[in-house]
Write a protein that holds these residues in place. Structure first.
Motif, short mmCIF file in Angstrom:
data_model
loop_
_atom_site.label_atom_id
_atom_site.label_comp_id
_atom_site.label_asym_id
_atom_site.label_seq_id
_atom_site.Cartn_x
_atom_site.Cartn_y
_atom_site.Cartn_z
N ASP A 46 1.29 -1.02 0.07
CA ASP A 46 -0.21 0.37 -0.20
C ASP A 46 0.28 1.33 0.00
O ASP A 46 1.61 1.37 0.40
CB ASP A 46 -0.97 0.06 0.97
N GLU A 47 0.32 2.19 -0.46
CA GLU A 47 1.23 3.96 -0.55
C GLU A 47 0.27 4.84 -0.36
O GLU A 47 -0.89 4.71 -0.79
CB GLU A 47 1.47 3.59 -2.38
N ILE A 48 0.37 5.33 0.65
CA ILE A 48 -0.19 6.36 0.57
C ILE A 48 -0.16 7.80 0.84
O ILE A 48 1.46 8.10 0.64
CB ILE A 48 -0.85 6.52 2.88
N ASP A 49 -0.18 9.24 -0.47
CA ASP A 49 0.27 10.23 0.07
C ASP A 49 -0.11 11.13 0.50
O ASP A 49 -2.16 11.36 1.00
CB ASP A 49 -0.51 10.69 -1.98
N PHE A 50 0.21 11.99 1.61
CA PHE A 50 -0.71 12.25 3.25
C PHE A 50 -0.60 14.37 2.07
O PHE A 50 -1.44 14.77 2.98
CB PHE A 50 0.46 13.26 3.92
N ARG A 51 -0.33 14.65 1.09
CA ARG A 51 -0.37 15.62 0.36
C ARG A 51 -2.50 15.70 -0.17
O ARG A 51 -2.83 17.03 -0.26
CB ARG A 51 0.28 16.18 -0.94
N LYS A 52 -2.73 13.97 -0.14
CA LYS A 52 -4.52 14.65 -0.79
C LYS A 52 -5.09 13.60 1.05
O LYS A 52 -4.50 12.50 0.97
CB LYS A 52 -4.73 13.91 -1.35
N LYS A 53 -6.71 13.59 0.29
CA LYS A 53 -7.31 12.80 0.96
C LYS A 53 -7.64 11.02 1.10
O LYS A 53 -7.33 10.87 -0.43
CB LYS A 53 -8.72 13.18 0.71
N ASN A 54 -7.08 10.37 2.15
CA ASN A 54 -7.01 8.98 1.51
C ASN A 54 -8.17 8.15 2.37
O ASN A 54 -8.86 8.60 3.06
CB ASN A 54 -5.83 8.99 2.13
N SER A 55 -8.52 7.15 1.82
CA SER A 55 -9.75 6.85 2.51
C SER A 55 -9.04 5.67 3.49
O SER A 55 -8.55 5.45 3.66
CB SER A 55 -10.16 5.13 1.33
N SER A 56 -10.21 5.15 4.56
CA SER A 56 -10.01 4.70 5.67
C SER A 56 -10.32 3.33 5.68
O SER A 56 -9.33 2.52 6.09
CB SER A 56 -10.57 5.26 6.75
N ARG A 57 -10.25 3.13 4.57
CA ARG A 57 -10.58 1.30 4.29
C ARG A 57 -9.39 0.90 2.64
O ARG A 57 -9.77 1.48 2.18
CB ARG A 57 -11.99 1.14 3.50
N ARG A 58 -8.51 0.80 3.60
CA ARG A 58 -6.75 -0.09 1.97
C ARG A 58 -7.40 -1.12 1.79
O ARG A 58 -8.18 -1.75 2.82
CB ARG A 58 -6.32 0.83 3.27
N VAL A 59 -7.14 -1.76 0.97
CA VAL A 59 -6.50 -3.65 0.12
C VAL A 59 -5.43 -2.86 -0.38
O VAL A 59 -5.16 -2.32 -1.39
CB VAL A 59 -7.87 -3.88 0.05
N GLY A 60 -4.26 -3.94 -0.48
CA GLY A 60 -3.23 -4.06 -1.57
C GLY A 60 -2.59 -5.93 -1.83
O GLY A 60 -3.12 -6.75 -0.53
N THR A 61 -2.86 -6.88 -2.65
CA THR A 61 -1.92 -8.10 -2.58
C THR A 61 -1.13 -7.78 -3.24
O THR A 61 -0.65 -6.93 -3.86
CB THR A 61 -3.15 -8.23 -3.60
N VAL A 62 0.07 -8.37 -2.65
CA VAL A 62 1.51 -8.92 -3.47
C VAL A 62 1.04 -10.16 -3.10
O VAL A 62 1.02 -11.02 -2.58
CB VAL A 62 2.31 -8.38 -1.94
N SER A 63 2.26 -10.78 -4.01
CA SER A 63 2.90 -12.05 -4.61
C SER A 63 4.08 -12.52 -4.42
O SER A 63 5.33 -11.33 -5.15
CB SER A 63 2.23 -12.12 -6.09
N TRP A 64 4.82 -13.71 -3.67
CA TRP A 64 6.10 -13.78 -3.69
C TRP A 64 6.31 -14.88 -4.84
O TRP A 64 5.75 -15.97 -4.89
CB TRP A 64 6.63 -13.90 -2.42
N SER A 65 7.35 -15.47 -4.88
CA SER A 65 8.36 -16.45 -5.79
C SER A 65 8.58 -17.05 -4.62
O SER A 65 9.76 -16.43 -4.03
CB SER A 65 8.73 -16.54 -6.61
N VAL A 66 8.25 -18.11 -3.35
CA VAL A 66 9.23 -19.03 -2.63
C VAL A 66 10.89 -19.17 -3.11
O VAL A 66 10.93 -20.25 -4.19
CB VAL A 66 8.63 -20.43 -2.51
N PRO A 67 11.99 -18.93 -2.92
CA PRO A 67 12.91 -19.16 -3.21
C PRO A 67 13.54 -20.39 -2.98
O PRO A 67 14.83 -20.67 -3.32
CB PRO A 67 14.07 -17.71 -2.70
#
Length: 160
Positions: A46-67
């Motif tokens: 997730d990334e937030i820019d505090f110079r603008k209004k942000n939602s209090s509900r946030r969602v993000g997905t990440v994926s990795w390849s297991v080494p």
């Protein structure tokens, strides 16, 4: 994480399944070390820019390849903040320690991930005033594109 999941060691023939579920559906402050983490698995969800209004509900997905084959007990979270170009605050375990630690999101059961598996994590956070703080995390292991393990955790289940 052994320090959190102690419920099976109480003994005396007592079962604490419900207490275990409550304990593991929580976030924990944890002083992670780089060696505790899956190599090369650090990425922003997730990334937030505090110079603008942000939602209090946030969602993000990440994926990795297991080494390499390894058990996955949960996920470590930290934040990084650029105050002005060249000035950054970070709670990353890869940076110089501060008085802030990282957060640990445990899994109800560890995943057995093998080399080449894909590890997916989706995090939902809700910090609206009427909610307080609610975090949900869903994790899955995919082997050759097929889901072999899945876990859905929710801090709301961790409330007593």
């Amino acid at each position: 994480m052994k320090e959190i999941d102690v419920w099976s060691e109480i003994g005396f023939g007592l079962q604490f399944d419900e207490a275990r579920e409550v304990a593991l559906n929580n976030m924990y402050v944890w002083g992670a070390k780089p060696g505790d983490l899956l190599p090369g698995a650090s990425m922003p969800w997730d990334e937030i820019d505090f110079r603008k209004k942000n939602s209090s509900r946030r969602v993000g997905t990440v994926s990795w390849s297991v080494p390499k084959s390894t058990p996955i007990y949960g996920f470590c979270l930290w934040w990084e903040c650029v105050l002005v170009p060249g000035v950054e605050l970070s709670t990353s375990p890869y940076k110089k320690p501060t008085h802030w630690d990282q957060f640990f999101l445990p899994l109800l059961q560890p995943f057995s991930a093998t080399s080449g598996d894909r590890l997916d994590l989706t995090i939902h956070s809700d910090s609206r005033y009427e909610v307080g703080i609610r975090v949900q995390w869903e994790a899955a292991v995919l082997t050759r594109g097929k889901t072999t393990a899945r876990c859905l955790m929710d801090t709301e289940r961790g409330l007593i």
